[in-house]
Design a protein around this motif. Structure first.
Motif, PDB file in Angstrom:
ATOM      1  N   ASP A  27       0.833  -1.208   0.000  1.00 19.13           N
ATOM      2  CA  ASP A  27       0.000   0.000   0.000  1.00 19.13           C
ATOM      3  C   ASP A  27       0.863   1.251   0.000  1.00 19.13           C
ATOM      4  O   ASP A  27       0.562   2.225  -0.697  1.00 19.13           O
ATOM      5  CB  ASP A  27      -0.925   0.008   1.226  1.00 19.13           C
ATOM      6  CG  ASP A  27      -2.009  -1.056   1.130  1.00 19.13           C
ATOM      7  OD1 ASP A  27      -2.233  -1.565   0.013  1.00 19.13           O
ATOM      8  OD2 ASP A  27      -2.609  -1.384   2.162  1.00 19.13           O
ATOM      9  N   ASP A  48      -0.977  -2.102 -11.252  1.00 18.12           N
ATOM     10  CA  ASP A  48      -1.768  -2.272 -10.036  1.00 18.12           C
ATOM     11  C   ASP A  48      -2.623  -1.040  -9.767  1.00 18.12           C
ATOM     12  O   ASP A  48      -3.821  -1.147  -9.492  1.00 18.12           O
ATOM     13  CB  ASP A  48      -0.835  -2.518  -8.848  1.00 18.12           C
ATOM     14  CG  ASP A  48      -1.048  -3.891  -8.234  1.00 18.12           C
ATOM     15  OD1 ASP A  48      -1.569  -4.777  -8.937  1.00 18.12           O
ATOM     16  OD2 ASP A  48      -0.698  -4.075  -7.055  1.00 18.12           O
ATOM     17  N   GLU A  67      -5.411  -0.967 -12.325  1.00 22.52           N
ATOM     18  CA  GLU A  67      -6.463  -1.957 -12.077  1.00 22.52           C
ATOM     19  C   GLU A  67      -7.345  -1.540 -10.906  1.00 22.52           C
ATOM     20  O   GLU A  67      -8.556  -1.733 -10.937  1.00 22.52           O
ATOM     21  CB  GLU A  67      -5.837  -3.334 -11.824  1.00 22.52           C
ATOM     22  CG  GLU A  67      -5.426  -4.025 -13.123  1.00 22.52           C
ATOM     23  CD  GLU A  67      -4.603  -5.273 -12.915  1.00 22.52           C
ATOM     24  OE1 GLU A  67      -4.203  -5.545 -11.765  1.00 22.52           O
ATOM     25  OE2 GLU A  67      -4.344  -5.989 -13.908  1.00 22.52           O
ATOM     26  N   ARG A  68      -6.717  -0.949  -9.899  1.00 17.13           N
ATOM     27  CA  ARG A  68      -7.511  -0.498  -8.753  1.00 17.13           C
ATOM     28  C   ARG A  68      -8.457   0.640  -9.132  1.00 17.13           C
ATOM     29  O   ARG A  68      -9.606   0.684  -8.698  1.00 17.13           O
ATOM     30  CB  ARG A  68      -6.588  -0.042  -7.611  1.00 17.13           C
ATOM     31  CG  ARG A  68      -5.902  -1.205  -6.940  1.00 17.13           C
ATOM     32  CD  ARG A  68      -5.067  -0.776  -5.768  1.00 17.13           C
ATOM     33  NE  ARG A  68      -4.411  -1.947  -5.172  1.00 17.13           N
ATOM     34  CZ  ARG A  68      -4.081  -2.058  -3.899  1.00 17.13           C
ATOM     35  NH1 ARG A  68      -4.316  -1.062  -3.072  1.00 17.13           N
ATOM     36  NH2 ARG A  68      -3.519  -3.144  -3.438  1.00 17.13           N
ATOM     37  N   GLN A  95     -11.228  -0.737 -11.291  1.00 18.33           N
ATOM     38  CA  GLN A  95     -12.125  -1.498 -10.426  1.00 18.33           C
ATOM     39  C   GLN A  95     -13.049  -0.554  -9.661  1.00 18.33           C
ATOM     40  O   GLN A  95     -14.250  -0.794  -9.563  1.00 18.33           O
ATOM     41  CB  GLN A  95     -11.284  -2.307  -9.434  1.00 18.33           C
ATOM     42  CG  GLN A  95     -11.735  -3.745  -9.267  1.00 18.33           C
ATOM     43  CD  GLN A  95     -10.720  -4.528  -8.433  1.00 18.33           C
ATOM     44  OE1 GLN A  95      -9.505  -4.312  -8.553  1.00 18.33           O
ATOM     45  NE2 GLN A  95     -11.212  -5.417  -7.590  1.00 18.33           N
ATOM     46  N   THR A 103      -9.680   9.630  -6.188  1.00 18.72           N
ATOM     47  CA  THR A 103      -8.532   8.723  -6.177  1.00 18.72           C
ATOM     48  C   THR A 103      -7.240   9.531  -6.307  1.00 18.72           C
ATOM     49  O   THR A 103      -7.140  10.357  -7.213  1.00 18.72           O
ATOM     50  CB  THR A 103      -8.624   7.729  -7.356  1.00 18.72           C
ATOM     51  OG1 THR A 103      -9.869   7.049  -7.289  1.00 18.72           O
ATOM     52  CG2 THR A 103      -7.478   6.742  -7.333  1.00 18.72           C
TER      53      THR A 103
END
Lengths: 219, 219
Positions: free
Chosen positions: A25, A72, A75-76, A79, A116
DNA sequence: TGTACATCAGTGAACGCGCGTTCACTGATGTAC
DNA sequence: TGTACATCAGTGAACGCGCGTTCACTGATGTAC
């Protein structure tokens, strides 16, 4: 599903401990912050490590290169955006309601992207290189398939391939609209969303009409 | 017009001799070829020099970095694409004729992109970094302004800002469609172009209709 | 038309830097009994 | 519940490489008279 491209972007190790997940993270959030500060091109694994307060081998345990990190992140984000879709049924027989759904979907997707960290930068990165482009394309295809299914459930006689083409184009144009909202910040966001909503609603309407179905709401 | 960004991408020297112009062309064509072979990310000035059979200072005389080279390539591509616009009047009162024009414009722009060495790679590069994104955005704005002028000449009462927003969105979606045609090569190109043509025609139609004008052709 | 000179175009060699990557290691966490 | 041990997570230091960039230079082209 996707064909493997040359530079591998898989995780090296699945994290076993909580500490490990925290590190991942930390890497991702550090990368996001750097993306906002210096952009995609000047981003490097070394810089991510410095930002995260880690040494290179620590990052290297999880990601083989910066594309893997961005994959990653991408994709997050995708999603997160697509999760909005599953919240309710978007396409109904009532076209006026569908129009509202499309408008809300555009607005909410913009919101999620804004919320985000480095969201818009991540979206832009998903055009930069084939590996990352595939993340975007795969996501768009999934969404288009999902929407196609909904359409076919309501109007089973519509040609499947035709429906998919329409939905795939609609998804692409939806995302292009969202990127444009960020890129052209001097333009009026609501006007753009309004036009795009009309366009996408028409797109659906045309699909139905051209397949020989009457549509109740055709203002 | 555009605000100057940090990394300068101007030409260093204007070429004075024919030989000089040939070198610049050689640099650009070498860069295009490399773009197709290895992609944007692995492209470097050193590699361009090797490909062109030049030494670094020769390239450096004309371009300070790879973005400057790509900027030139991007501007040339956009110019080639936009040249199609100026060949004739695209927007007329006859909506059916306008529809045909839009269809032809999409098809021809795809053709030009295919015919340009590394055309699609150049288009993709124009998303990768802010400097290059500006090339794309500036071009889109110019085209949108041009179309807005045509619309206003035919329907002077339409609100100018509103018209520009519609055209700007239309341009963005037109280009997004073209990129999708290349990215989704498994889909049927004609179906996509057809749908996009419908959408863009509707976009114009809606602009006119919502401004209180009747439209003869409203099939 | 020929020549001397000025300017332009490209070379060869070198540089410092940050990149990705790897090594053997220490310390932290989890687990079997 | 405590301890001994195995596995996992991250360190410190180092490497070779290709990057962008610069220097003083040679050779090519154009021009004034």
């Amino acid at each position: 599903m996707t064909t493997r491209l040359k530079p591998v972007t898989d995780r090296r190790t699945a994290p076993h401990q909580k500490r490990s997940q925290q590190t991942v993270d930390l890497i991702l959030s550090s990368a996001a912050q750097l993306l906002e500060e210096i952009g995609f091109e000047r981003l490097s694994t070394n810089l991510i490590c410095k930002q995260a307060g880690l040494t290179p081998p620590a990052l290297y345990r999880y990601y083989p290169n910066k594309y893997a990190v961005l994959k990653d992140l991408g994709e997050r984000l995708m999603q997160g955006q697509n999760a909005l879709l599953e919240e309710q049924t978007w396409i109904t027989r009532d076209l006026e309601r569908t129009r509202e759904s499309i408008r809300a979907l555009l607005i909410d997707t913009i919101k999620v992207t804004r919320a985000t960290p480095a969201g818009i930068w991540i979206m832009r990165s998903l055009h930069a290189t084939p590996i990352l482009a595939n993340v975007r394309l795969d996501s768009h295809r999934v969404v288009a398939r999902y929407l196609t299914d909904q359409v076919l459930q309501l109007w089973p006689q519509i040609d499947q391939a035709r429906a998919f083409h329409h939905m795939r184009l609609g998804v692409e144009l939806g995302y292009a609209t969202i990127e444009m909202v960020f890129d052209e910040s001097e333009l009026d966001e609501r006007t753009i969303v309004e036009s795009a909503t009309d366009l996408l609603t028409r797109n659906l309407q045309d699909l139905i009409a051209q397949s020989g179905f009457g549509v109740a709401d055709d203002r």
